[in-house]
Design an enzyme around this catalytic site. Structure first.
Site, PDB file in Angstrom:
ATOM      1  N   GLU A  46       1.017  -8.910  10.480  1.00  0.00           N
ATOM      2  CA  GLU A  46      -0.036  -9.079   9.472  1.00  0.00           C
ATOM      3  C   GLU A  46       0.406  -8.527   8.130  1.00  0.00           C
ATOM      4  O   GLU A  46       1.352  -7.754   8.057  1.00  0.00           O
ATOM      5  CB  GLU A  46      -1.334  -8.423   9.956  1.00  0.00           C
ATOM      6  CG  GLU A  46      -1.159  -6.995  10.357  1.00  0.00           C
ATOM      7  CD  GLU A  46      -2.364  -6.412  11.099  1.00  0.00           C
ATOM      8  OE1 GLU A  46      -3.073  -7.161  11.791  1.00  0.00           O
ATOM      9  OE2 GLU A  46      -2.579  -5.202  10.986  1.00  0.00           O
ATOM     10  N   LYS A  73       0.912  -6.355   4.880  1.00  0.00           N
ATOM     11  CA  LYS A  73       0.774  -4.936   4.560  1.00  0.00           C
ATOM     12  C   LYS A  73       0.205  -4.872   3.147  1.00  0.00           C
ATOM     13  O   LYS A  73       0.896  -5.176   2.176  1.00  0.00           O
ATOM     14  CB  LYS A  73       2.133  -4.243   4.623  1.00  0.00           C
ATOM     15  CG  LYS A  73       2.052  -2.753   4.373  1.00  0.00           C
ATOM     16  CD  LYS A  73       3.373  -2.089   4.713  1.00  0.00           C
ATOM     17  CE  LYS A  73       3.295  -0.580   4.715  1.00  0.00           C
ATOM     18  NZ  LYS A  73       2.835  -0.003   3.474  1.00  0.00           N
ATOM     19  N   ASP A  88      -0.943  -3.524  -0.289  1.00  0.00           N
ATOM     20  CA  ASP A  88      -0.455  -2.428  -1.116  1.00  0.00           C
ATOM     21  C   ASP A  88      -1.642  -1.780  -1.825  1.00  0.00           C
ATOM     22  O   ASP A  88      -1.930  -2.055  -2.983  1.00  0.00           O
ATOM     23  CB  ASP A  88       0.539  -2.989  -2.143  1.00  0.00           C
ATOM     24  CG  ASP A  88       1.378  -1.892  -2.747  1.00  0.00           C
ATOM     25  OD1 ASP A  88       1.348  -0.760  -2.221  1.00  0.00           O
ATOM     26  OD2 ASP A  88       2.062  -2.158  -3.741  1.00  0.00           O
ATOM     27  N   ARG A 140      -6.508   9.165   3.428  1.00  0.00           N
ATOM     28  CA  ARG A 140      -5.571   9.617   4.445  1.00  0.00           C
ATOM     29  C   ARG A 140      -5.287  11.114   4.319  1.00  0.00           C
ATOM     30  O   ARG A 140      -5.163  11.818   5.314  1.00  0.00           O
ATOM     31  CB  ARG A 140      -4.274   8.825   4.299  1.00  0.00           C
ATOM     32  CG  ARG A 140      -3.217   9.207   5.270  1.00  0.00           C
ATOM     33  CD  ARG A 140      -2.103   8.179   5.256  1.00  0.00           C
ATOM     34  NE  ARG A 140      -1.103   8.526   6.223  1.00  0.00           N
ATOM     35  CZ  ARG A 140      -0.078   9.311   5.959  1.00  0.00           C
ATOM     36  NH1 ARG A 140       0.074   9.809   4.767  1.00  0.00           N
ATOM     37  NH2 ARG A 140       0.789   9.608   6.907  1.00  0.00           N
ATOM     38  N   TYR A 180      -7.904  -3.219   9.357  1.00  0.00           N
ATOM     39  CA  TYR A 180      -6.877  -3.732  10.261  1.00  0.00           C
ATOM     40  C   TYR A 180      -6.752  -2.981  11.584  1.00  0.00           C
ATOM     41  O   TYR A 180      -5.864  -3.262  12.374  1.00  0.00           O
ATOM     42  CB  TYR A 180      -5.505  -3.762   9.574  1.00  0.00           C
ATOM     43  CG  TYR A 180      -5.117  -2.431   8.964  1.00  0.00           C
ATOM     44  CD1 TYR A 180      -4.762  -1.354   9.766  1.00  0.00           C
ATOM     45  CD2 TYR A 180      -5.119  -2.254   7.594  1.00  0.00           C
ATOM     46  CE1 TYR A 180      -4.431  -0.137   9.221  1.00  0.00           C
ATOM     47  CE2 TYR A 180      -4.788  -1.039   7.027  1.00  0.00           C
ATOM     48  CZ  TYR A 180      -4.444   0.025   7.858  1.00  0.00           C
ATOM     49  OH  TYR A 180      -4.126   1.227   7.315  1.00  0.00           O
ATOM     50  N   LYS A 184       9.447  -4.344   4.671  1.00  0.00           N
ATOM     51  CA  LYS A 184       9.115  -4.379   3.236  1.00  0.00           C
ATOM     52  C   LYS A 184       9.898  -5.484   2.549  1.00  0.00           C
ATOM     53  O   LYS A 184      11.106  -5.614   2.767  1.00  0.00           O
ATOM     54  CB  LYS A 184       9.482  -3.043   2.589  1.00  0.00           C
ATOM     55  CG  LYS A 184       8.736  -1.870   3.181  1.00  0.00           C
ATOM     56  CD  LYS A 184       7.470  -1.600   2.403  1.00  0.00           C
ATOM     57  CE  LYS A 184       7.214  -0.137   2.329  1.00  0.00           C
ATOM     58  NZ  LYS A 184       7.096   0.423   1.058  1.00  0.00           N
ATOM     59  N   CYS A 236      13.495  -2.665 -41.165  1.00  0.00           N
ATOM     60  CA  CYS A 236      12.289  -3.154 -40.495  1.00  0.00           C
ATOM     61  C   CYS A 236      12.116  -4.659 -40.718  1.00  0.00           C
ATOM     62  O   CYS A 236      12.176  -5.117 -41.859  1.00  0.00           O
ATOM     63  CB  CYS A 236      11.076  -2.398 -41.024  1.00  0.00           C
ATOM     64  SG  CYS A 236       9.528  -3.103 -40.488  1.00  0.00           S
ATOM     65  N   CYS A 273       8.910  -5.033 -43.260  1.00  0.00           N
ATOM     66  CA  CYS A 273       8.869  -4.611 -44.667  1.00  0.00           C
ATOM     67  C   CYS A 273      10.253  -4.458 -45.274  1.00  0.00           C
ATOM     68  O   CYS A 273      10.396  -4.271 -46.479  1.00  0.00           O
ATOM     69  CB  CYS A 273       8.105  -3.305 -44.801  1.00  0.00           C
ATOM     70  SG  CYS A 273       8.959  -1.903 -44.057  1.00  0.00           S
ATOM     71  N   CYS A 283      10.025   2.406 -38.096  1.00  0.00           N
ATOM     72  CA  CYS A 283       9.857   2.120 -39.507  1.00  0.00           C
ATOM     73  C   CYS A 283       8.869   3.173 -40.001  1.00  0.00           C
ATOM     74  O   CYS A 283       7.791   3.315 -39.437  1.00  0.00           O
ATOM     75  CB  CYS A 283       9.269   0.725 -39.684  1.00  0.00           C
ATOM     76  SG  CYS A 283       8.668   0.457 -41.348  1.00  0.00           S
ATOM     77  N   CYS A 296       4.092  -0.460 -44.511  1.00  0.00           N
ATOM     78  CA  CYS A 296       4.724  -1.601 -43.848  1.00  0.00           C
ATOM     79  C   CYS A 296       3.625  -2.579 -43.400  1.00  0.00           C
ATOM     80  O   CYS A 296       2.724  -2.210 -42.632  1.00  0.00           O
ATOM     81  CB  CYS A 296       5.522  -1.115 -42.642  1.00  0.00           C
ATOM     82  SG  CYS A 296       5.994  -2.430 -41.525  1.00  0.00           S
TER      83      CYS A 296
END
Ligand code: IVH
Length: 669
Positions: A115, A117, A119, A138, A226, A314, A408, A411, A426, A431
């Protein structure tokens, strides 16, 4: 009496109906009524219950958010420990796991159930005679946090099981933030200029740690179950049977599980699951392979951490190959230059990706990323995918080396690197790109909320040089605004009204609107509460800033640096001239030497913002510190004072309440 009886019947019907719709929505993903119809049922129930409060029960859907915020989570011992799973990324190890089962149980046919898993965050829920009694995280596996109040807000978790429910049952599952809810939440935060959440898992975990259930409800968490922990009054022989029970009791379970009887079938199932997992509404990071029969599980037993009858396979974070078409450099609100790769669109983990951040120039050099390169990108639940590596053997010779600009892109002013840091900035306060972004942030809904000052208008104001610094929006006139394209009289007058109205926005919105690095709307509220006025905040020391709830050194330094900057100081002065709400109150301006030479520590909640009180102490000659020691003269105590009170008693520090404090300040010297 008759009426009460009718109401009772209707209330019961409504509750049953609502629970049934929740079940259809969360178990079958097949709602049979619209959201509006659902809301109407809910409203009717709420109205009846407020008329007949004696009929409210904890299991009513209206009672999902109940109780006030907690101070801390209590611990709950699990009836059976919550173990973890051994895991592997290798199909060979997965095959070996199953072969080992076959060796250990040579006489049995072993059915394995495979089944998804999920996350998310592991959860244990406990029902007694069908009623939800508690929910726990947990924790260390033996005991976890009591998160019942928060879990009750999740509509996927029934408050009552469908009959026939066992005497006692502990059920295991996973709380998660659905992918869609995560995307919506981040879209909202982006709007508000707040930092985005990295991935659904962390967001779910963070949400469960909230002490206020009303906040948790807003996150739209969900859950899936589950397995069984402990069960009393019923025998369950296999995993598949327990999944059947969960489903009948009205708990959401996986829509599909796989069954395998050989090594090949196990590997096949894990591969199948790997192909469809992106279609699930939740993130998955693997597949769990479990022995179906409970008696065989008992025979196989456990190691100290994990069962021998299960393993998690995994999946590698998904990667894809694509080409860099162009590297563009963005200028952020604070002037930081960020290179971003524009990619040939490619599908990764179920979404199309066309941009990836390259972080900074150093990163580009280290990986030797060139325009035109074929690169491998990875997306592991994060929002923005990353370039993992360059496929150098795919180069054709036309790839171009990319150099971070020395000037930049907005500018043209030379950019500045900070020693020891990889970022370049910058530093031109005017600017245009920075001004544009700052102005957008200042005016947006979550900050000063200036109607009519959206992206298009801001762009034009900056481009035409009408606004070079935020406070100049308060100098805009009808004549100036008439220069903008598509601005009629009506829009101009609306905008001017919006700008005028923003002057009265609460202080926290102004603080947030300044766009100080690390100061989101929550921090801005805390700062406004703590200091009470802009001046107190602007003049606060690092030590004082660190005393603001949830403010660590990084945030405190960022605030302090911001206010020390000459340009920012003059911006603040400009805003003050235009009479924005700086939170000035009637805090006594008078100074005296009534507290001369005394050292103060404050604890608990006081009638005025903490910062204001500190200012008053200072104005009257006292010193304020966060550390209680023998050198402290007074501990000023508000409501809900913490451990400091006890410590002050031990140290022999004088304790004074707010009333006596005011007497000291206002009394004769
Ligand atoms: S079975 C004895 N099944 O994965 C342990 N766990 O790494 C039984 N998880 O703490 C766990 N989906 O939070 C199992 N279908 C699933 C799962 C699952 C997610 C989580 C669970 C557990 C962790 C172990």
């Amino acid at each position: 009496m008759e009426k009460l009886h009718d109401a009772e019947r209707r209330i019961e019907d409504l509750r049953r109906e609502i629970a049934e719709h929740d079940r259809k929505y969360y178990l079958e993903a097949a709602p049979s009524i619209t959201d509006q119809e659902y809301d109407a049922l809910y409203r009717e129930l709420g109205e009846l219950e407020s008329k007949y409060p004696q009929l409210i029960t904890p299991e009513s859907p209206t009672q999902r958010v109940s109780g006030s915020p907690l101070d801390v989570f209590h611990q709950i011992s699990h009836r059976t420990p919550m173990l973890s799973l051994d895991n592997t990324y290798s199909k060979e190890e997965l095959a070996e796991f199953f072969r080992r089962l076959q060796r250990l149980l040579p006489k049995s046919v072993i059915d394995a159930v495979i089944e998804p898993k999920v996350d998310g965050v592991a959860l244990s829920v406990f029902y007694r005679r069908g009623f939800l009694e508690y929910a726990a995280t947990r924790g260390n596996g033996v005991a976890g946090d009591d998160v019942t109040q928060n879990i009750r807000t999740i509509r996927a978790v029934p408050l009552r099981l469908q009959d026939p429910a066992p005497e006692e049952v502990e059920i295991r599952g996973e709380v998660f933030l659905p992918k869609k809810a995560f995307a919506a939440l981040n879209a909202e935060r982006k709007q508000a200029g707040e930092p985005l959440f990295a991935n659904p898992r962390n967001t779910a975990a963070g949400s469960l740690k909230q002490l206020d259930p009303a906040l948790v409800r807003k996150r739209h968490l969900s859950a899936i179950f589950y397995g069984l922990g402990h069960i009393l009054g019923q025998e369950v022989a296999t995993h598949r049977e327990s999944l059947q029970h969960l489903k009948h009791w009205g708990l959401p379970t996986h829509s599909r599980v796989w069954v395998a009887r050989s090594v090949e079938e196990v590997v096949q199932a894990v591969e199948d699951l790997g192909r469809v997992r992106h279609d699930f509404p939740f993130e998955t990071d693997g597949a769990v392979v479990k022995v179906d029969r409970h008696d065989l599980r008992e025979d196989l037993g456990y190691t100290s951490k994990a069962p021998r009858w299960a393993i998690a396979f995994k999946y590698e974070p998904e990667r894809a190959e694509t080409r860099i078409l162009l590297i563009e450099v963005q200028v952020g609100r604070s002037g930081k230059l960020t290179p971003v790769a524009n990619l040939e669109p490619v599908l990764v983990s179920g979404t199309t990706v066309s941009r990836a951040t390259l972080h900074n120039g150093e990163e580009i050099k280290r990986k030797d990323v060139r325009v035109g390169d074929v690169v491998r990108i990875e997306k592991a639940g994060e929002i923005i995918p990353a370039v993992v590596e360059v496929l150098k053997d795919r180069r054709t010779g036309v790839e171009e080396i990319f150099e971070m600009p020395t000037h930049c892109p907005s500018c043209g002013q030379a950019v500045v690197g900070v020693q020891g840091q990889v970022d370049v900035r910058c530093v031109n306060p005017e600017c245009p790109e920075q001004v544009r972004r700052r102005l957008e942030h200042f005016a947006h809904k979550g900050a000063l909320d200036i109607e009519g000052l959206g992206e298009v208008v801001v762009g034009q104001l900056v481009q035409k040089g009408l606004v070079r610094r935020i406070d100049q929006i308060y100098e805009l006139s009808e004549g100036k605004l008439a220069q903008l394209e598509r601005m009629g009289r009506k829009s101009i007058s609306n905008l001017l009204n919006g700008i005028e109205a923003s002057k009265r926005q609460p202080l926290w919105r102004l603080i947030f609107g300044l766009g100080i690095l690390h100061v989101g709307s929550t921090a801005a509220r805390e700062l406004a509460n703590f200091f009470g006025t802009m001046d107190a905040l602007a003049n606060a020391s690092l030590e004082q800033l660190c005393r603001v709830p949830n403010t660590g050194e990084v945030v405190a330094s960022s605030i302090s640096d911001w206010f020390q900057n000459e340009n920012n100081r003059s911006l603040i002065a400009g805003l003050k001239r235009h009479d924005l709400n700086f939170g000035e109150s009637d805090a006594s301006e008078t100074s005296s030497n009534k507290l001369q030479g005394t050292a103060w520590v404050i604890t608990g909640t006081l009638g005025k913002p903490r910062g204001e009180i500190e200012q008053i102490i200072r104005r009257n000659g006292g010193r304020v510190s966060g550390n209680l020691s023998r050198k402290t003269d007074y501990l000023l105590v508000g409501n809900e004072a913490g451990s400091k009170l006890e410590k002050a008693n031990k140290l022999g520090v004088k304790i004074i309440d707010e009333m006596n404090f005011w007497k000291m300040i206002e009394g004769k010297s």
